[in-house]
Design an enzyme around this catalytic site. Structure first.
Site, PDB file in Angstrom:
ATOM      1  N   SER A   1       1.113  -1.252   0.068  1.00 59.10           N
ATOM      2  CA  SER A   1      -0.002  -0.010   0.114  1.00 59.10           C
ATOM      3  C   SER A   1       0.888   1.257   0.056  1.00 59.10           C
ATOM      4  O   SER A   1       2.048   1.171   0.238  1.00 59.10           O
ATOM      5  CB  SER A   1      -0.745   0.093   1.106  1.00 59.10           C
ATOM      6  OG  SER A   1      -1.570   1.281   1.467  1.00 59.10           O
TER       7      SER A   1
ATOM      8  N   TYR B   1      -2.228  -1.714  10.473  1.00 57.75           N
ATOM      9  CA  TYR B   1      -2.125  -1.416   8.929  1.00 57.75           C
ATOM     10  C   TYR B   1      -1.059  -0.851   8.369  1.00 57.75           C
ATOM     11  O   TYR B   1      -0.035  -1.852   7.471  1.00 57.75           O
ATOM     12  CB  TYR B   1      -3.365  -0.793   8.571  1.00 57.75           C
ATOM     13  CG  TYR B   1      -3.401  -0.831   7.204  1.00 57.75           C
ATOM     14  CD1 TYR B   1      -4.154  -1.992   6.411  1.00 57.75           C
ATOM     15  CD2 TYR B   1      -3.035   0.185   6.028  1.00 57.75           C
ATOM     16  CE1 TYR B   1      -4.214  -2.163   4.986  1.00 57.75           C
ATOM     17  CE2 TYR B   1      -3.277   0.008   4.609  1.00 57.75           C
ATOM     18  CZ  TYR B   1      -3.492  -1.041   4.166  1.00 57.75           C
ATOM     19  OH  TYR B   1      -3.921  -1.224   2.855  1.00 57.75           O
TER      20      TYR B   1
END
Length: 329
Positions: free
Chosen positions: A175, A187
């Protein structure tokens, strides 16, 4: 400076410009070369119930690959089978469970036979919980790391012998938040880990003809960026805080934080997820896949440039965007 010097300078500029154009043309030609015999190749994709993985499986099926779609739920697997051709097969897989990974490996080994596994796309992931780091318990970090980090490593290392047999591809979904840590929780940590794991792996196993690519999507409208579960999770995190910690942030902080999240998601999220699956397909089908792909306008124009900035610049930018606790110094 005489006329000869000026002409010489112009000549060098012309040569440099010509070489740059030639390099770009060669790169474009090389980047467009494709592998052949895709009908003989098997690709395993994780996280196929929805989003990127679901669309990728359908696209690979149309292109003629043998698609092995690993879904988390029976419903996800059933829906995908009905939407695809007979060459696509599904298997249930929870990447955070070693037993589940082992069962999927045994099933895949039987499916691919001597052909080996051309590609593994580690797409399965979760984003929640996200929020200020102080709001998290250790278990909140682990719930994300078990899927996004440990799951990627477990699937990759378990299936590596099959990939090595086919001299195939490993495609890991990271990401832009694996380049810029913009929020708390597991995350960003997990995506930074995917970046490092993929870089190390690529450098270790390229001798065997195996390519490792990293996909670094910007913000896209998927289940990962859905506002409703994000807001529910923020509410849960807030409610588990002690009164002292809540007081340090202030009564209005949660509402302000949710408003910022809504603003970011509505302003940045791209609805065209084919930009991401197109990069995944290129990583699987190109004769010379890239080490990194960064789909999304925000990835190219915001997050990737920001990742090269000094830390103080990133800190200041996020400080301007996120709300300020009431008892901050």
């Amino acid at each position: 400076m005489d006329v000869g010097d000026l002409l010489g300078g112009n000549a060098w500029s012309y040569v440099g410009g010509t070489l740059l154009v030639l390099w770009a043309l060669v790169w474009l030609y090389r980047d467009g070369l494709q592998v052949d015999a895709v009908a003989d190749k098997y690709v395993l994709v994780t996280g196929c119930d929805s989003g990127f993985g679901n669309l990728l499986c359908k696209n690979l099926d149309v292109r003629g690959f043998h698609v092995l779609a690993a879904c988390l739920t029976e419903k996800g697997a059933d829906d995908l089978r009905m939407a695809a051709g007979p060459r696509l097969k599904t298997v249930l897989l929870d990447v955070s469970s070693r037993d589940s990974v082992q069962k999927a490996l045994e099933w895949t080994t039987k499916e691919v036979g001597e052909a080996g596994l051309w590609g593994v796309v580690n797409n399965a992931g979760r984003s929640l919980p996200m929020g200020p780091s102080e709001w998290m318990k250790v278990e909140d970090f682990h719930s994300t790391l078990d899927v996004n980090m440990n799951g990627v490593i477990a699937v990759t290392m378990s299936f590596l012998p099959l990939i090595k047999k086919a001299r195939g591809r490993i495609v890991n979904v990271a990401s832009v938040l694996g380049r810029v840590a913009a929020n708390g929780g597991g995350y960003c940590i997990s995506k930074f880990a995917v970046e490092a794991f993929s870089d190390c792996l690529r450098r270790d196993i390229h001798y065997f003809g195996i390519n490792v690519s990293i996909i670094e999507p910007g913000f896209f409208k998927t289940a990962v960026t859905s506002l409703e579960p994000l807001e529910k999770e923020l509410q849960r995190l807030w409610e588990q805080l002690s009164p002292e910690v809540q007081a340090s942030y202030g009564d209005k902080y949660l509402d302000k934080y949710i408003k910022v999240q809504r603003l970011i998601m509505n302003a940045i999220c791209d609805t065209d997820i084919s930009k991401v699956t197109g990069c995944m397909e290129h990583a699987l089908t190109a004769a010379h896949p890239r080490a990194r792909y960064s789909p999304g306008w925000d990835a190219k124009l915001l997050w990737i440039p920001l990742s090269y900035m000094p830390s103080c610049v990133v800190d200041m930018g996020l400080k301007l965007v996120l709300p300020r606790p009431s008892k901050s110094v």
